[in-house]
Design a protein around this motif. Structure first.
Motif, PDB file in Angstrom:
ATOM      1  N   GLU A 158      53.964  18.983  45.748  1.00  0.00           N
ATOM      2  CA  GLU A 158      55.278  19.132  45.131  1.00  0.00           C
ATOM      3  C   GLU A 158      55.231  19.862  43.788  1.00  0.00           C
ATOM      4  N   LEU A 159      54.053  19.993  43.207  1.00  0.00           N
ATOM      5  CA  LEU A 159      53.950  20.743  41.959  1.00  0.00           C
ATOM      6  C   LEU A 159      52.490  21.071  41.674  1.00  0.00           C
ATOM      7  N   VAL A 160      52.250  22.328  41.343  1.00  0.00           N
ATOM      8  CA  VAL A 160      50.977  22.770  40.762  1.00  0.00           C
ATOM      9  C   VAL A 160      51.345  23.557  39.514  1.00  0.00           C
ATOM     10  N   ALA A 161      50.912  23.070  38.348  1.00  0.00           N
ATOM     11  CA  ALA A 161      51.370  23.638  37.082  1.00  0.00           C
ATOM     12  C   ALA A 161      50.214  23.739  36.091  1.00  0.00           C
ATOM     13  N   PRO A 162      49.930  24.947  35.578  1.00  0.00           N
ATOM     14  CA  PRO A 162      48.838  25.120  34.630  1.00  0.00           C
ATOM     15  C   PRO A 162      49.295  24.974  33.174  1.00  0.00           C
ATOM     16  N   PHE A 163      48.382  24.480  32.335  1.00  0.00           N
ATOM     17  CA  PHE A 163      48.643  24.298  30.911  1.00  0.00           C
ATOM     18  C   PHE A 163      47.392  24.670  30.116  1.00  0.00           C
ATOM     19  N   ILE A 164      47.607  24.966  28.837  1.00  0.00           N
ATOM     20  CA  ILE A 164      46.504  25.143  27.894  1.00  0.00           C
ATOM     21  C   ILE A 164      46.712  24.141  26.758  1.00  0.00           C
ATOM     22  N   PRO A 165      45.658  23.790  26.016  1.00  0.00           N
ATOM     23  CA  PRO A 165      45.827  22.793  24.958  1.00  0.00           C
ATOM     24  C   PRO A 165      46.638  23.325  23.787  1.00  0.00           C
ATOM     25  N   THR A 166      47.447  22.471  23.198  1.00  0.00           N
ATOM     26  CA  THR A 166      48.125  22.844  21.958  1.00  0.00           C
ATOM     27  C   THR A 166      47.109  22.869  20.826  1.00  0.00           C
ATOM     28  N   VAL A 167      47.498  23.442  19.708  1.00  0.00           N
ATOM     29  CA  VAL A 167      46.705  23.390  18.490  1.00  0.00           C
ATOM     30  C   VAL A 167      47.391  22.367  17.596  1.00  0.00           C
ATOM     31  N   PRO A 168      46.828  21.141  17.487  1.00  0.00           N
ATOM     32  CA  PRO A 168      47.538  20.055  16.805  1.00  0.00           C
ATOM     33  C   PRO A 168      47.987  20.418  15.397  1.00  0.00           C
ATOM     34  N   GLY A 169      49.227  20.017  15.091  1.00  0.00           N
ATOM     35  CA  GLY A 169      49.769  20.226  13.759  1.00  0.00           C
ATOM     36  C   GLY A 169      50.333  21.602  13.505  1.00  0.00           C
ATOM     37  N   THR A 170      50.369  22.459  14.529  1.00  0.00           N
ATOM     38  CA  THR A 170      50.838  23.832  14.343  1.00  0.00           C
ATOM     39  C   THR A 170      51.968  24.156  15.316  1.00  0.00           C
ATOM     40  N   ASP A 171      52.616  25.295  15.085  1.00  0.00           N
ATOM     41  CA  ASP A 171      53.651  25.799  15.988  1.00  0.00           C
ATOM     42  C   ASP A 171      53.107  26.869  16.931  1.00  0.00           C
ATOM     43  N   THR A 172      51.781  26.910  17.064  1.00  0.00           N
ATOM     44  CA  THR A 172      51.170  27.889  17.962  1.00  0.00           C
ATOM     45  C   THR A 172      51.772  27.785  19.360  1.00  0.00           C
ATOM     46  N   TYR A 173      52.132  28.931  19.934  1.00  0.00           N
ATOM     47  CA  TYR A 173      52.699  29.091  21.276  1.00  0.00           C
ATOM     48  C   TYR A 173      54.196  28.821  21.354  1.00  0.00           C
ATOM     49  N   VAL A 174      54.838  28.303  20.302  1.00  0.00           N
ATOM     50  CA  VAL A 174      56.270  28.023  20.374  1.00  0.00           C
ATOM     51  C   VAL A 174      57.065  29.296  20.664  1.00  0.00           C
ATOM     52  N   ASP A 175      56.622  30.413  20.125  1.00  0.00           N
ATOM     53  CA  ASP A 175      57.329  31.671  20.345  1.00  0.00           C
ATOM     54  C   ASP A 175      57.034  32.287  21.709  1.00  0.00           C
TER      55      ASP A 175
END
Length: 239
Positions: free
Chosen positions: A216-233
């Protein structure tokens, strides 16, 4: 910022019996890799940008659940629960087991949220019936997952089966079908984009071919960089 600065700690990590946690993010290009399009979990399948995973001490799940429901009941009137967000797939789950690509030489599942894995693939499978879920689990652990891991970028796969959300979690709802559901977390030593075509783009076929259920779902992710807004844009497509 609310989840990163407040909720990850006050709503989770500060509570008894929770010993590890990690946040993951799906940028727009990672969201575009998800399947199936007619997912029972996410509608549309690109819904949801973040995934947070926590480990709870074995044998203390129910104790922790009682604590977390009570804590969040206090945080809500204090204005510390952000309700303008979409819960795509929120669940407490029982640990079923783990399969390791390299035997016992690498990190175990208890280390998976602390080890610097470069990616995570969430896979959700619903068995054909609730009675056939055990057969599905045995096949996954003994046959399918070991075959996928061989020579892949995934170092381990941890399997779970969810149980109903506790009463009192009024701002989140169970996704139907939980009695048939199996969740797999594939932890990757490479960016999931690098491993996608070779390993993860076709996970649905073996399950369907054996008549054991439906992915029903296969979804890839990468780790966030804690404390930052990295990837928000990078969370929304600009096309």
């Amino acid at each position: 910022r609310w989840y990163e600065d407040d909720h990850f700690y006050a709503g989770a990590m500060a509570m008894p019996w929770m010993f590890a946690g990690r946040r993951w993010v799906a940028t727009a290009d990672l969201q575009a890799l998800r399947y199936p399009k007619d997912s029972a979990i996410a509608d549309p399948v690109s819904t949801g940008c973040y995934l947070t995973v926590y480990w709870i001490t074995a044998g203390r799940y129910r104790d922790h659940v009682r604590w977390t429901v009570a804590t969040n009941a206090r945080l809500l009137p204090d204005g510390r629960v952000f309700q303008e967000r979409t819960h795509v797939f929120t669940a407490f789950s029982d640990h079923v087991g783990a399969v390791y690509r390299d035997g016992d030489g690498g990190p175990r599942e208890i280390h998976a949220l602390d080890y610097p894995y470069r990616g995570l693939v969430l896979e959700v499978i619903d068995s054909t019936t609730s009675e056939s879920k055990e057969k599905l689990l045995r096949w996954l652990q003994d046959v399918h997952v070991p075959e996928v891991l061989v020579g892949s970028a995934a170092a381990q796969c941890v399997l779970f089966q969810p149980f109903p959300l506790p009463p009192g979690a009024t701002y989140v709802q169970d996704v139907p079908g939980g009695d048939r559901r199996v969740t797999l977390l594939w932890f990757l030593e490479a960016d999931p984009r690098e491993a996608w075509d070779a390993t993860f783009s076709h996970l649905a076929s073996p399950v369907a071919d054996r008549g054991l259920g439906r992915v029903e779902l296969v979804a890839p992710f990468i780790p966030t960089v804690p404390g930052t807004d990295t990837y928000v844009d990078q969370l929304r497509s600009h096309q």
